[in-house]
Design a protein around this motif. Sequence first.
Motif, PDB file in Angstrom:
ATOM      1  N   THR A   1      -4.894  -4.671  -0.565  1.00  4.74           N
ATOM      2  CA  THR A   1      -5.229  -3.330  -0.095  1.00  4.74           C
ATOM      3  C   THR A   1      -6.735  -3.140  -0.212  1.00  4.74           C
ATOM      4  O   THR A   1      -7.383  -3.807  -1.022  1.00  4.74           O
ATOM      5  CB  THR A   1      -4.538  -2.233  -0.942  1.00  4.74           C
TER       6      THR A   1
ATOM      7  N   GLN B   1       0.836  -1.211   0.000  1.00  4.29           N
ATOM      8  CA  GLN B   1       0.000   0.000   0.000  1.00  4.29           C
ATOM      9  C   GLN B   1       0.870   1.261   0.000  1.00  4.29           C
ATOM     10  O   GLN B   1       0.650   2.188  -0.781  1.00  4.29           O
ATOM     11  CB  GLN B   1      -0.935   0.043   1.213  1.00  4.29           C
TER      12      GLN B   1
ATOM     13  N   THR C   1      -9.264  -0.510  -1.382  1.00  4.99           N
ATOM     14  CA  THR C   1      -9.391   0.767  -2.098  1.00  4.99           C
ATOM     15  C   THR C   1     -10.848   0.925  -2.519  1.00  4.99           C
ATOM     16  O   THR C   1     -11.568  -0.071  -2.640  1.00  4.99           O
ATOM     17  CB  THR C   1      -8.513   0.795  -3.376  1.00  4.99           C
TER      18      THR C   1
END
Length: 415
Positions: free
Chosen positions: A240, A177, A242
Motif C-alpha cells: 500500500t 488496503q 501510505t
Amino acid sequence: MIQTTAVVVGAGHAGLAMSRRLTERSIDHVVIERGEVANSWRTQRWPSLRLLTPNWQTRLPGYDYCGDDPDGFMPAADVVATLTAYARLVGAPVRTDTAVRTLRAGPRGFEIEANDDLIRARAVVLATGACSLPAIPGLAGTVPPTITTLTPFSYRDPGQLPAGGVLVVGASATGVQLAGEIHRSGRPVTLAVGEHVRLPRSYRGRDIFWWLEATGLLVERYDEIDDLTRARHLPSPQLTGTPEAITTDLNSLTALGIRIVGRLGRITDGVAQFSGALANTCALADLKMNRFLTRADQWATASGLDDDLPPPHRPAPTRVDPRTPLELDLISGEITTVLWATGFRPDHSWLDIPVRDRTGRIRHDGGVVTGAPGLYLLGMPVLRTRASTYIHGAGADSGALAGHLHSFLGSRRRQ
Ligand SMILES: Cc1cc2nc3c(=O)[nH]c(=O)nc-3n(C[C@H](O)[C@H](O)[C@H](O)COP(=O)(O)OP(=O)(O)OC[C@H]3O[C@@H](n4cnc5c(N)ncnc54)[C@H](O)[C@@H]3O)c2cc1C
C-alpha cells in the motif's frame, strides 16, 4: 466521417503516452475517450486509494515527477491532476465523451463507430486499460441474498457498508488496503487469502520499487520470461502507499485484529468454506519474497553498495494461527458484507476483429496484435517488460510500439 492516420482508444496514462510518441513521429492521430482524461481514476477508483508506486516513479515520455514529495504515494485525485496536466503538456488531441462502440476492419485499415461518428484509420492502438471491470469469481452467485456485496468499483468508503462484519475476498494490493481501512472504521474484518505476492514496503532503507528497478527485475523482457502466461496473471504485490510508507502484510493486518483465513473455495447452503492450505500459501509467498531480497542483496554487493546501505535482514515469516477457521456461516448475521477484491480484467467487448484466443484474450506479440496488421495493444501487465504493469512502463512500451506503427505505415505506403 472522420479520416485519420491513427486512432488511440483510451486517454489514461497509456493512451496519452502513445499520443506523445505519435506526435514525436508527426503521425496524425486522435485519442478517443469515453469519459474525460484519466477517466478510470475519476470514476472507478475509491477516494482513499493512493498509488503503491512512489511518486518519483510516476514518469511518462516528456514528463518526470517534479513535486516536493518524490518518496510519497499519490492519492487518486493527484493522479487525475497529473494525467490531465500531462494531456495538456503533450497536446494530446483527445475527443472526450466519445465511447467506441465498435472497432472493425475497414477499407485500408480500420473503422470505428464512436458516438454518432464513423472514424477511419490505418492504425489503431487499444489503450483502454487492463482493469476496466472487476473480476468476480463464479461463486459470487452463491452468496446469500441477505449479504451486501461490493467490488472495488462500487466501494467508496466504509460509511456505505451496513453495520456488522465484512469478508474481504482477496489479499493483494486492493484487498489488504481495503481490509485495513474497513477495520479502522470499527467493523470486524475477515480476509480470505489466496495466492499472493508479499513484499516489504522498503528494504535496507530504500523503497521496494527502487530495488525492483535497480536489480533489473522490472526491465525483464516478455520474450525472456520463462512462464509468461503466469507472469501476466500474477496478483498485484501486497503493498500500500501510505504517508508513513508502512508495510501492509498479513502479519501487520493480524496485529491490527483482522482475521486471516484461507482462499474462499465454495459457499454451500450459506456457509463459506476456506482452503486449509493457508499456511502453505503464506510460506510460498514468504519464500518468493526472500528469494527476491537475496537477489537484491547480491546486486548490492556486486554494485559495491553494501557499505552505503543498512545490513541485509529478512521480514518475520507470516504467522498463521493453527486454529484458523475453515468455515464461516454467512447466514448467522456475523458477516453483513462481502467485498470482492479478486482482481480486475480488461473489456474489449466492442472489438469486432477476430484476434482473441480461446480464453478471450487478445493474441499479441509484445503489444503487436497477431493477425491484424496495424492494430496495437498497450497498458497490459508484462506487455513488453515487467514494468508494463505500472504507469512508468508505458514510456518504453509506447516508444517501441510507435516505432513499429511508423514502420507499418511506411511499408503500406510502399505497397
Ligand atoms: C486499484 C488500482 C490501483 C493501481 N495502482 C497503481 C499504482 O500504484 N501504480 C501503477 O503504476 N499502476 C497502478 N495501477 C495499474 C495501472 O497503472 C492502472 O490500471 C492504469 O489506470 C492503467 O492505465 P491505462 O492507461 O492502461 O488504462 P486506464 O487508465 O484504465 O485508461 C483507459 C481509458 O480508456 C477509456 N475507455 C475504455 N473503454 C473505452 C471505449 N470503448 N471507448 C472510449 N474510451 C474507452 C477509459 O474511460 C479510460 O479512460 C493500478 C490499477 C488499479 C486498478
